[in-house]
Design a protein around this motif. Structure first.
Motif, PDB file in Angstrom:
ATOM      1  N   ALA A  88       0.907  -1.439   0.081  1.00  0.00           N
ATOM      2  CA  ALA A  88      -0.229  -0.092  -0.019  1.00  0.00           C
ATOM      3  C   ALA A  88       0.733   1.274   0.027  1.00  0.00           C
ATOM      4  CB  ALA A  88      -1.047   0.058   1.190  1.00  0.00           C
ATOM      5  N   TRP A  89       1.981   1.162   0.510  1.00  0.00           N
ATOM      6  CA  TRP A  89       2.872   2.505   0.789  1.00  0.00           C
ATOM      7  C   TRP A  89       3.258   2.864  -0.485  1.00  0.00           C
ATOM      8  CZ3 TRP A  89       3.730   6.320   4.058  1.00  0.00           C
ATOM      9  CH2 TRP A  89       4.891   7.107   3.715  1.00  0.00           C
ATOM     10  N   HIS A  90       3.957   2.207  -1.233  1.00  0.00           N
ATOM     11  CA  HIS A  90       4.722   2.354  -2.428  1.00  0.00           C
ATOM     12  C   HIS A  90       3.825   3.400  -3.257  1.00  0.00           C
ATOM     13  CE1 HIS A  90       8.640   0.446  -2.038  1.00  0.00           C
ATOM     14  NE2 HIS A  90       7.869  -0.230  -1.134  1.00  0.00           N
ATOM     15  N   PRO A  91       2.380   2.886  -3.732  1.00  0.00           N
ATOM     16  CA  PRO A  91       1.602   3.724  -4.730  1.00  0.00           C
ATOM     17  C   PRO A  91       1.253   5.037  -3.820  1.00  0.00           C
ATOM     18  CG  PRO A  91       0.705   1.541  -4.120  1.00  0.00           C
ATOM     19  CD  PRO A  91       1.853   1.572  -3.836  1.00  0.00           C
ATOM     20  N   PHE A  92       0.991   4.577  -2.608  1.00  0.00           N
ATOM     21  CA  PHE A  92       0.535   6.050  -1.940  1.00  0.00           C
ATOM     22  C   PHE A  92       1.922   7.029  -1.942  1.00  0.00           C
ATOM     23  CE2 PHE A  92       0.616   8.647   2.240  1.00  0.00           C
ATOM     24  CZ  PHE A  92      -0.681   9.097   2.176  1.00  0.00           C
ATOM     25  N   ARG A  93       2.813   6.629  -1.595  1.00  0.00           N
ATOM     26  CA  ARG A  93       4.214   7.624  -1.533  1.00  0.00           C
ATOM     27  C   ARG A  93       4.193   8.115  -2.719  1.00  0.00           C
ATOM     28  NH1 ARG A  93       9.173   4.106  -1.816  1.00  0.00           N
ATOM     29  NH2 ARG A  93       8.200   4.007  -4.065  1.00  0.00           N
ATOM     30  N   ASP A  94       4.164   7.370  -4.122  1.00  0.00           N
ATOM     31  CA  ASP A  94       4.240   7.705  -5.488  1.00  0.00           C
ATOM     32  C   ASP A  94       3.208   8.888  -5.724  1.00  0.00           C
ATOM     33  OD1 ASP A  94       6.436   6.099  -5.717  1.00  0.00           O
ATOM     34  OD2 ASP A  94       5.494   4.850  -6.805  1.00  0.00           O
ATOM     35  N   ALA A  95       2.176   8.459  -5.215  1.00  0.00           N
ATOM     36  CA  ALA A  95       0.994   9.452  -5.477  1.00  0.00           C
ATOM     37  C   ALA A  95       1.222  10.804  -4.571  1.00  0.00           C
ATOM     38  CB  ALA A  95      -0.444   9.061  -5.035  1.00  0.00           C
ATOM     39  N   VAL A  96       1.674  11.001  -3.289  1.00  0.00           N
ATOM     40  CA  VAL A  96       1.811  12.151  -2.886  1.00  0.00           C
ATOM     41  C   VAL A  96       2.920  12.970  -3.585  1.00  0.00           C
ATOM     42  CG1 VAL A  96       2.863  12.985  -0.543  1.00  0.00           C
ATOM     43  CG2 VAL A  96       1.012  11.253  -0.412  1.00  0.00           C
ATOM     44  N   ASP A  97       4.060  11.895  -3.635  1.00  0.00           N
ATOM     45  CA  ASP A  97       5.056  12.842  -4.470  1.00  0.00           C
ATOM     46  C   ASP A  97       4.797  13.592  -5.976  1.00  0.00           C
ATOM     47  OD1 ASP A  97       6.934  12.234  -2.751  1.00  0.00           O
ATOM     48  OD2 ASP A  97       7.818  10.181  -3.707  1.00  0.00           O
ATOM     49  N   ALA A  98       4.044  12.685  -6.585  1.00  0.00           N
ATOM     50  CA  ALA A  98       3.138  13.242  -7.873  1.00  0.00           C
ATOM     51  C   ALA A  98       2.778  14.461  -7.579  1.00  0.00           C
ATOM     52  CB  ALA A  98       2.469  12.328  -8.369  1.00  0.00           C
ATOM     53  N   ALA A  99       1.799  14.573  -6.537  1.00  0.00           N
ATOM     54  CA  ALA A  99       0.771  15.679  -6.261  1.00  0.00           C
ATOM     55  C   ALA A  99       1.868  16.843  -5.749  1.00  0.00           C
ATOM     56  CB  ALA A  99      -0.227  15.382  -4.828  1.00  0.00           C
ATOM     57  N   LEU A 100       2.721  16.567  -5.197  1.00  0.00           N
ATOM     58  CA  LEU A 100       3.612  17.505  -4.482  1.00  0.00           C
ATOM     59  C   LEU A 100       4.684  18.449  -5.833  1.00  0.00           C
ATOM     60  CD1 LEU A 100       5.013  16.356  -1.283  1.00  0.00           C
ATOM     61  CD2 LEU A 100       3.296  17.981  -1.609  1.00  0.00           C
ATOM     62  N   GLU A 101       4.614  17.617  -6.521  1.00  0.00           N
ATOM     63  CA  GLU A 101       5.546  17.944  -7.909  1.00  0.00           C
ATOM     64  C   GLU A 101       4.746  18.492  -8.955  1.00  0.00           C
ATOM     65  OE1 GLU A 101       7.440  14.314  -9.006  1.00  0.00           O
ATOM     66  OE2 GLU A 101       8.791  14.275  -7.176  1.00  0.00           O
ATOM     67  N   GLN A 102       3.299  18.654  -8.871  1.00  0.00           N
ATOM     68  CA  GLN A 102       2.740  19.366  -9.620  1.00  0.00           C
ATOM     69  C   GLN A 102       2.959  20.836  -9.764  1.00  0.00           C
ATOM     70  OE1 GLN A 102       0.143  18.076 -11.926  1.00  0.00           O
ATOM     71  NE2 GLN A 102       0.789  16.368 -11.302  1.00  0.00           N
ATOM     72  N   ARG A 103       3.006  21.311 -11.020  1.00  0.00           N
ATOM     73  CA  ARG A 103       3.088  22.756 -11.141  1.00  0.00           C
ATOM     74  C   ARG A 103       1.755  23.443 -11.581  1.00  0.00           C
ATOM     75  NH1 ARG A 103       7.771  22.284  -9.618  1.00  0.00           N
ATOM     76  NH2 ARG A 103       9.516  21.720 -10.628  1.00  0.00           N
ATOM     77  N   ALA A 104       1.580  24.526 -11.050  1.00  0.00           N
ATOM     78  CA  ALA A 104       0.417  25.146 -11.527  1.00  0.00           C
ATOM     79  C   ALA A 104       0.472  25.647 -13.032  1.00  0.00           C
ATOM     80  CB  ALA A 104       0.439  27.035 -10.749  1.00  0.00           C
ATOM     81  N   GLU A 105      -0.546  25.414 -13.507  1.00  0.00           N
ATOM     82  CA  GLU A 105      -0.888  25.644 -14.868  1.00  0.00           C
ATOM     83  C   GLU A 105      -1.187  26.897 -15.263  1.00  0.00           C
ATOM     84  OE1 GLU A 105      -3.091  23.001 -17.166  1.00  0.00           O
ATOM     85  OE2 GLU A 105      -2.500  21.265 -16.077  1.00  0.00           O
ATOM     86  N   PRO A 106      -0.726  27.792 -16.307  1.00  0.00           N
ATOM     87  CA  PRO A 106      -0.964  29.135 -16.763  1.00  0.00           C
ATOM     88  C   PRO A 106      -2.239  29.173 -16.739  1.00  0.00           C
ATOM     89  CG  PRO A 106       0.632  28.119 -18.124  1.00  0.00           C
ATOM     90  CD  PRO A 106       0.272  26.846 -17.070  1.00  0.00           C
ATOM     91  N   THR A 107      -2.752  30.368 -16.512  1.00  0.00           N
ATOM     92  CA  THR A 107      -4.093  30.804 -16.849  1.00  0.00           C
ATOM     93  C   THR A 107      -4.531  31.742 -17.826  1.00  0.00           C
ATOM     94  OG1 THR A 107      -4.385  32.390 -14.988  1.00  0.00           O
ATOM     95  CG2 THR A 107      -5.101  29.957 -14.620  1.00  0.00           C
TER      96      THR A 107
END
Length: 116
Positions: free
Chosen positions: A97-116
């Motif tokens: 359970a941890w590996h996909p959870f950790r990867d999802a958190v990392d992916a969310a933290l690495e998201q960049r704001a999209e230009p509006t």
């Protein structure tokens, strides 16, 4: 430490610390102070020993660890903790359970704001 950081770490520890203990026991039995030193080495996983022994007692009561007493050349006998088969299964389940959870958190933290 940045304001609020300790609260965040406390919440993260609450969910993961018992599995960190089980992971430390995977190679073999360890005594409490050795576990405390390993968990407290970086000051992130555990800030003091006060939480460890109640946690070990809960893990033992749940059947995830077992204990034995061993003589010590440096003082009184020591209680050693070892994984049970149920503990090994619980650790394997957490790891899956941890590996996909950790990867999802990392992916969310690495998201960049999209230009509006």
């Amino acid at each position: 430490m940045v304001p609020g950081e300790e609260s965040i770490l406390s919440n993260l520890r609450r969910g993961a610390l018992e599995y960190c203990v089980l992971a430390l026991l995977r190679p073999g039995a360890r005594y409490g102070l050795d576990i405390a030193r390993a968990l407290g080495a970086n000051g992130i996983l555990m800030s003091g020993e006060g939480t460890l022994y109640p946690l070990l007692a809960r893990l033992r009561k749940a059947g995830l660890v077992e204990t034995t007493w061993q003589e010590s050349s440096a003082g009184p006998p020591r209680r050693y903790y070892a994984l049970t088969q149920d503990g090994e299964r619980a650790l394997a389940t957490f790891t899956r359970a941890w590996h996909p959870f950790r990867d999802a958190v990392d992916a969310a933290l690495e998201q960049r704001a999209e230009p509006t």
